[in-house]
Design an enzyme around this catalytic site. Structure first.
Site, PDB file in Angstrom:
ATOM      1  N   HIS A 179       0.405  -1.002   0.031  1.00 21.97           N
ATOM      2  CA  HIS A 179      -0.433  -0.108   0.181  1.00 21.97           C
ATOM      3  C   HIS A 179       0.683   1.131  -0.054  1.00 21.97           C
ATOM      4  O   HIS A 179      -0.251   2.301  -0.035  1.00 21.97           O
ATOM      5  CB  HIS A 179      -0.932   0.180   0.434  1.00 21.97           C
ATOM      6  CG  HIS A 179      -0.556   0.564   2.364  1.00 21.97           C
ATOM      7  ND1 HIS A 179       0.279  -0.440   3.038  1.00 21.97           N
ATOM      8  CD2 HIS A 179      -0.280   1.077   2.699  1.00 21.97           C
ATOM      9  CE1 HIS A 179       0.694  -0.254   3.910  1.00 21.97           C
ATOM     10  NE2 HIS A 179       0.483   1.414   4.903  1.00 21.97           N
TER      11      HIS A 179
HETATM   12  C1  UD1 Z   1      -1.976   5.578   5.810  1.00 19.96           C
HETATM   13  C2  UD1 Z   1      -0.926   5.939   6.016  1.00 19.96           C
HETATM   14  C3  UD1 Z   1      -0.463   5.125   6.428  1.00 19.96           C
HETATM   15  C4  UD1 Z   1      -0.597   3.241   6.943  1.00 19.96           C
HETATM   16  C5  UD1 Z   1      -1.457   3.182   6.229  1.00 19.96           C
HETATM   17  C6  UD1 Z   1      -2.157   1.751   6.747  1.00 19.96           C
HETATM   18  C7  UD1 Z   1      -1.004   8.456   5.663  1.00 19.96           C
HETATM   19  C8  UD1 Z   1      -0.084   9.509   5.248  1.00 19.96           C
HETATM   20  N1  UD1 Z   1      -0.051   6.957   5.706  1.00 19.96           N
HETATM   21  O1  UD1 Z   1      -2.215   4.846   4.092  1.00 19.96           O
HETATM   22  O2  UD1 Z   1       0.726   5.137   6.980  1.00 19.96           O
HETATM   23  O3  UD1 Z   1       0.578   2.088   7.202  1.00 19.96           O
HETATM   24  O4  UD1 Z   1      -2.646   4.028   5.989  1.00 19.96           O
HETATM   25  O5  UD1 Z   1      -2.904   1.504   5.621  1.00 19.96           O
HETATM   26  O6  UD1 Z   1      -1.480   8.618   7.237  1.00 19.96           O
HETATM   27  N2  UD1 Z   1      -8.879   4.746   1.160  1.00 19.96           N
HETATM   28  C9  UD1 Z   1     -10.052   4.254   0.290  1.00 19.96           C
HETATM   29  N3  UD1 Z   1     -10.682   3.931   1.787  1.00 19.96           N
HETATM   30  C10 UD1 Z   1     -10.171   3.792   2.805  1.00 19.96           C
HETATM   31  C11 UD1 Z   1      -9.063   4.410   3.418  1.00 19.96           C
HETATM   32  C12 UD1 Z   1      -8.628   5.144   1.480  1.00 19.96           C
HETATM   33  O7  UD1 Z   1     -11.103   3.898   0.022  1.00 19.96           O
HETATM   34  O8  UD1 Z   1     -10.491   4.017   4.303  1.00 19.96           O
HETATM   35  C13 UD1 Z   1      -8.051   4.839  -0.585  1.00 19.96           C
HETATM   36  C14 UD1 Z   1      -8.307   6.135  -1.034  1.00 19.96           C
HETATM   37  O9  UD1 Z   1      -8.436   6.526  -2.426  1.00 19.96           O
HETATM   38  C15 UD1 Z   1      -6.924   6.588  -0.578  1.00 19.96           C
HETATM   39  C16 UD1 Z   1      -6.156   5.745  -0.670  1.00 19.96           C
HETATM   40  O10 UD1 Z   1      -6.529   4.860  -0.214  1.00 19.96           O
HETATM   41  O11 UD1 Z   1      -7.254   7.688  -1.274  1.00 19.96           O
HETATM   42  C17 UD1 Z   1      -5.265   6.625   0.493  1.00 19.96           C
HETATM   43  O12 UD1 Z   1      -5.306   6.626   2.170  1.00 19.96           O
HETATM   44  P1  UD1 Z   1      -4.091   7.347   2.728  1.00 19.96           P
HETATM   45  O13 UD1 Z   1      -5.672   6.961   3.950  1.00 19.96           O
HETATM   46  O14 UD1 Z   1      -4.289   8.504   2.203  1.00 19.96           O
HETATM   47  O15 UD1 Z   1      -3.530   6.142   3.104  1.00 19.96           O
HETATM   48  P2  UD1 Z   1      -2.958   4.704   2.732  1.00 19.96           P
HETATM   49  O16 UD1 Z   1      -2.426   4.780   1.561  1.00 19.96           O
HETATM   50  O17 UD1 Z   1      -4.666   3.963   3.418  1.00 19.96           O
END
Ligand code: UD1
Length: 368
Positions: A204
């Site tokens: 991820h």
């Molecule tokens: C976040 C953390 C990371 C952690 C990870 C665990 C930051 C910078 N990163 O990364 O350190 O290891 O969580 O999972 O805070 N999305 C969904 N549904 C959700 C959440 C996210 O579809 O419930 C998708 C969205 O497209 C979003 C992407 O995932 O843009 C990234 O989500 P984000 O919270 O920005 O970071 P993670 O990659 O989950």
């Protein structure tokens, strides 16, 4: 003592579980604030339910966005909540954007700030998690470090006087759940191979998912492995693969949705190996004696590299890394004995007393 925990993303819910239980057991007043960074029920609600975490008193519902927009929206919303709660400690977990937003909100309103999992460093300044952890550590009044290496990292940055070694709360949860699922297995997705006959994989990190060339190389390398690979697909990976037109489920790879915590631990405990870019899973594999291959060029958990239990690899090196000879058993226990949450509560209570004593002196800095 009144503690407000700020959480928002999946690994923070796992860390919160033992801390919430220990705070309640010790009779402290504990409030959970959820930023909404992770809103998918499979990344959020299921962890609260199965780990018995009290429902958040406040849910900010911030959701996804660019780093700046997401962090700024959390900061604005958290300021009001934290000022209204006026806790003895704002407790932050790990290295996500929710952590950094909580740190900025608390430090600017002079609220005592404690950082759990302080002192980890990848020394890769391109990782958003690295900015989040460095900035949070330097803003915090109390640094709750999981390992001796984390303590040394903080000392090198001049933060030794605020640091306490408490052990790793993720080991608390993992060791408990490992024993629970061994006694009473949970239902796994249909068709999971026999224990020992498959690899588990997760991806991820932006460095692997957001560059289509790199993502294709990783997906091809996983597809070409000789053992079946159960790929637990994070929503970010699904979204980036779809945008780049990359089919993840081919060759050796079987794609599964994100799994609840118990099922993840059970799947990992039965795996012949793990391929990941997650921080938490590298450590969980180490604690479960499962060889890990990390698709990154550095790790913030270097203890896992000892004896070859974890190796760093790039896509061309993946097949060689996952078929390396099994590492020799190790008695090392760098992540503590599974009682870190009690040490966290004790450090918070002691820090509160110290900070009160300092506050009554004319040269108060509100530092513990
Ligand atoms: C976040 C953390 C990371 C952690 C990870 C665990 C930051 C910078 N990163 O990364 O350190 O290891 O969580 O999972 O805070 N999305 C969904 N549904 C959700 C959440 C996210 O579809 O419930 C998708 C969205 O497209 C979003 C992407 O995932 O843009 C990234 O989500 P984000 O919270 O920005 O970071 P993670 O990659 O989950």
């Amino acid at each position: 003592m009144r503690v407000v925990s700020v959480v928002g993303a999946r690994p923070q819910f796992v860390k919160l579980a033992p801390v919430a239980a220990a705070l309640t057991a010790a009779g402290h007043d504990h409030t959970v604030v959820h930023t909404g960074q992770h809103y998918d029920p499979r990344l959020s609600d299921v962890f609260f339910t199965e780990l018995g975490i009290p429902a958040p008193a406040v849910s900010l519902g911030i959701g996804s966005g660019t780093h700046g927009r997401q962090t700024a929206a959390m900061l604005a919303a958290l300021e009001d909540v934290l000022v209204a709660e006026a806790p003895d400690w704002v407790l932050l977990y790990g290295d996500t954007n929710s952590t950094l937003a909580g740190a900025l909100a608390a430090v600017k309103r002079h609220l005592p700030l404690a950082h759990l999992e302080a002192g980890l460093r990848s020394r890769n300044r391109r990782m958003p998690e690295e900015h989040n952890r460095v900035l949070t550590d330097h803003a915090a009044d109390l640094l709750l470090a999981p390992t001796a290496l984390a303590v040394a990292n903080l000392a090198r940055e001049g933060l030794a006087d605020r640091t306490r070694l408490v052990g790793d709360v993720m080991a608390d949860v993992l060791l408990r759940v490992r024993d629970e699922v061994a006694r009473e297995p949970v239902a796994l997705p249909a068709g999971v191979p026999e224990p020992g006959a498959y690899l588990v994989a997760t991806l991820h990190r932006a460095e692997n998912t957001d560059d289509p060339v790199r993502l294709r190389a990783v997906a091809d390398a996983l597809a070409g492995l000789a053992s079946p690979v159960l790929l637990l697909v994070h929503p970010r990976l699904a979204a980036r693969a779809a945008e780049a037109g990359i089919d993840l489920a081919r060759g050796a790879v079987r794609a599964l949705p994100p799994q609840p915590y118990r099922a993840t631990v059970q799947l990992l405990a039965g795996a012949r190996g793990l391929v990941t870019d997650s921080g938490g899973l590298q450590k969980e594999a180490f604690l479960l004696h499962v060889p890990c291959t990390t698709l990154r060029s550095e790790t913030e958990w270097p203890e896992t590299l000892a004896g070859g239990w974890n190796v760093l690899a790039d896509p061309p090196g993946l097949a060689g890394a996952v078929t390396r000879p099994p590492p020799a058993p190790t008695p090392a226990a760098p992540y503590g004995d599974g009682r870190a949450a009690e040490a966290v509560v004790a450090a918070l209570a002691a820090g509160q007393t110290e900070s009160r004593a300092t506050a009554s002196s004319p040269t108060s800095t509100n530092r513990v």
